[in-house]
Design a protein around this motif. Structure first.
Motif, PDB file in Angstrom:
ATOM      1  N   HIS A   4       7.080   5.727  17.902  1.00  0.00           N
ATOM      2  CA  HIS A   4       6.199   6.295  18.920  1.00  0.00           C
ATOM      3  C   HIS A   4       7.021   6.742  20.134  1.00  0.00           C
ATOM      4  CE1 HIS A   4       6.716   2.014  19.644  1.00  0.00           C
ATOM      5  NE2 HIS A   4       6.429   2.202  20.903  1.00  0.00           N
ATOM      6  N   GLN A   6       7.948   6.666  23.961  1.00  0.00           N
ATOM      7  CA  GLN A   6       7.880   5.570  24.948  1.00  0.00           C
ATOM      8  C   GLN A   6       7.993   6.029  26.394  1.00  0.00           C
ATOM      9  OE1 GLN A   6       9.775   1.614  23.502  1.00  0.00           O
ATOM     10  NE2 GLN A   6      10.915   3.233  22.490  1.00  0.00           N
ATOM     11  N   SER A  33       2.389   3.869  14.670  1.00  0.00           N
ATOM     12  CA  SER A  33       1.544   2.671  14.683  1.00  0.00           C
ATOM     13  C   SER A  33       1.165   2.255  16.098  1.00  0.00           C
ATOM     14  CB  SER A  33       2.285   1.494  14.045  1.00  0.00           C
ATOM     15  OG  SER A  33       2.744   1.844  12.775  1.00  0.00           O
ATOM     16  N   TYR A  34       1.965   2.700  17.071  1.00  0.00           N
ATOM     17  CA  TYR A  34       1.767   2.265  18.458  1.00  0.00           C
ATOM     18  C   TYR A  34       1.501   3.463  19.364  1.00  0.00           C
ATOM     19  CZ  TYR A  34       4.036  -1.960  16.732  1.00  0.00           C
ATOM     20  OH  TYR A  34       4.348  -3.086  16.018  1.00  0.00           O
ATOM     21  N   SER A  74      -2.060   0.213  17.470  1.00  0.00           N
ATOM     22  CA  SER A  74      -1.822  -0.883  18.417  1.00  0.00           C
ATOM     23  C   SER A  74      -1.545  -0.270  19.786  1.00  0.00           C
ATOM     24  CB  SER A  74      -0.614  -1.713  17.994  1.00  0.00           C
ATOM     25  OG  SER A  74      -0.847  -2.293  16.751  1.00  0.00           O
ATOM     26  N   LEU A  76      -0.268  -0.341  23.531  1.00  0.00           N
ATOM     27  CA  LEU A  76       0.705  -1.036  24.371  1.00  0.00           C
ATOM     28  C   LEU A  76       0.530  -0.575  25.818  1.00  0.00           C
ATOM     29  CD1 LEU A  76       3.905  -0.596  22.137  1.00  0.00           C
ATOM     30  CD2 LEU A  76       2.206  -2.438  22.047  1.00  0.00           C
ATOM     31  N   ASP A 101       4.380  -3.986  28.061  1.00  0.00           N
ATOM     32  CA  ASP A 101       5.210  -3.985  26.858  1.00  0.00           C
ATOM     33  C   ASP A 101       6.561  -3.339  27.129  1.00  0.00           C
ATOM     34  OD1 ASP A 101       3.458  -5.055  24.590  1.00  0.00           O
ATOM     35  OD2 ASP A 101       2.127  -3.666  25.623  1.00  0.00           O
ATOM     36  N   ILE A 256       7.998  -4.180  22.604  1.00  0.00           N
ATOM     37  CA  ILE A 256       6.649  -4.740  22.574  1.00  0.00           C
ATOM     38  C   ILE A 256       6.720  -6.071  23.310  1.00  0.00           C
ATOM     39  CG2 ILE A 256       4.768  -5.608  21.111  1.00  0.00           C
ATOM     40  CD1 ILE A 256       5.899  -3.794  18.883  1.00  0.00           C
TER      41      ILE A 256
END
Ligand SMILES: [Zn+2]
Ligand SMILES: [Zn+2]
Length: 270
Positions: A4, A6, A33-34, A74, A76, A101, A256
């Motif tokens: 992902h 960031q 996924s994030y 998920s 964050l 995170d 995370i």
């Protein structure tokens, strides 16, 4: 799993109007996924003496709703903190007030100048201001450790470079090395920011920063877009992943609960 992005801004940052949900849909489309956004937290800004803060209560509330709608993701919590040495206590308080995170640290300003705006480079002189910029970064990375990733090391250089294309970041090699050594000593990651790389648009510049980092023993790298709208989410990732890999790095890192994880660079990423 696909890595992902960031370093992303949504409407919870002062300078973005993008919906959080747009990033969620984009991340799903890409196979991430994030989802994390790293909204701007900049205190006492030189331009207008304003604070850029974030309504994290509202942001978390929206995440809570989106969790029900998109259970495969998920969510964050991130933040991009603008370093200001006169406001360290407030910065610590903000970072410690939420369960972040990932914390990105940025040098957007010092006490006298905002490194985004050409007018300050005209006022102080390009070389003087770039020297002050890297000095501020050395001071930040020497004394402040409540973060995970140093964002856009070449942020001020971008503005200067767009004013004078003959500039070369290697002029500041001694200062950059000092920053790198601080990152390594404290276990922090270096970000390759594709927004800045796209603006400078010179692979030799990016390769220089990467090779120098490799040379002094740097291992932790993130790749981020600094998107303020969903169109730039993971912008130019395959290109910069190839450059990163060509310099001998075989993985990137992500965070995370402020813990570091490794992401091996795959063939499909390139
Ligand atoms: Zn920034
Ligand atoms: Zn940013």
């Amino acid at each position: 799993m696909k890595l992902h992005d960031q370093h992303v801004h949504s409407m919870y940052s002062v300078d973005s109007t993008e919906q959080l949900e747009s990033y969620v849909q984009k991340a799903i489309e890409l196979g991430c996924s994030y989802v994390v956004t790293t909204e701007h937290f900049d205190l006492d800004m030189v331009e207008g003496q304003v604070d850029w803060t974030v309504d994290f209560a509202r942001l978390k509330q929206e995440q809570q709703q989106l969790r029900l709608q998109y259970p495969q993701i998920s969510f964050l919590l991130g933040i991009e903190v603008g370093y200001r040495k006169g406001h360290i206590d407030q910065i610590h308080a903000q970072i410690n007030s939420e369960s972040y995170d990932v914390v990105n640290l940025s040098i957007h300003e010092n006490d006298d100048a905002d490194f985004y705006w050409p007018k300050y480079f005209k006022q102080y002189g390009i070389h003087t201001l770039l020297t002050a910029y890297f000095d501020e970064m050395i001071e930040a990375t020497s004394h402040f450790t409540n973060y995970n990733v140093l964002s856009h090391i070449d942020y001020a250089f971008k503005t200067a470079y767009l004013m004078d294309k003959t500039l070369n970041i290697s002029t500041y090699e001694d200062q950059i090395k000092q920053v790198y050594q601080n990152l390594i000593a404290y276990g922090k990651a270096l970000e390759i920011n594709t927004k800045v790389q796209e603006a400078i648009d010179d692979d030799q510049h990016t390769l220089y920063l990467l090779r120098l980092y490799q040379q002094v023993g740097g291992k932790r790298l993130t790749l981020s877009s600094d998107a303020h709208s969903v169109e730039r989410y993971e912008s130019s990732f395959p290109h910069y992943m190839r450059l990163i890999q060509s310099c001998g790095f075989d993985h990137l890192v992500y965070y995370i609960e402020r813990k570091e994880y490794q992401y091996p660079i795959n063939q499909e990423d390139l």
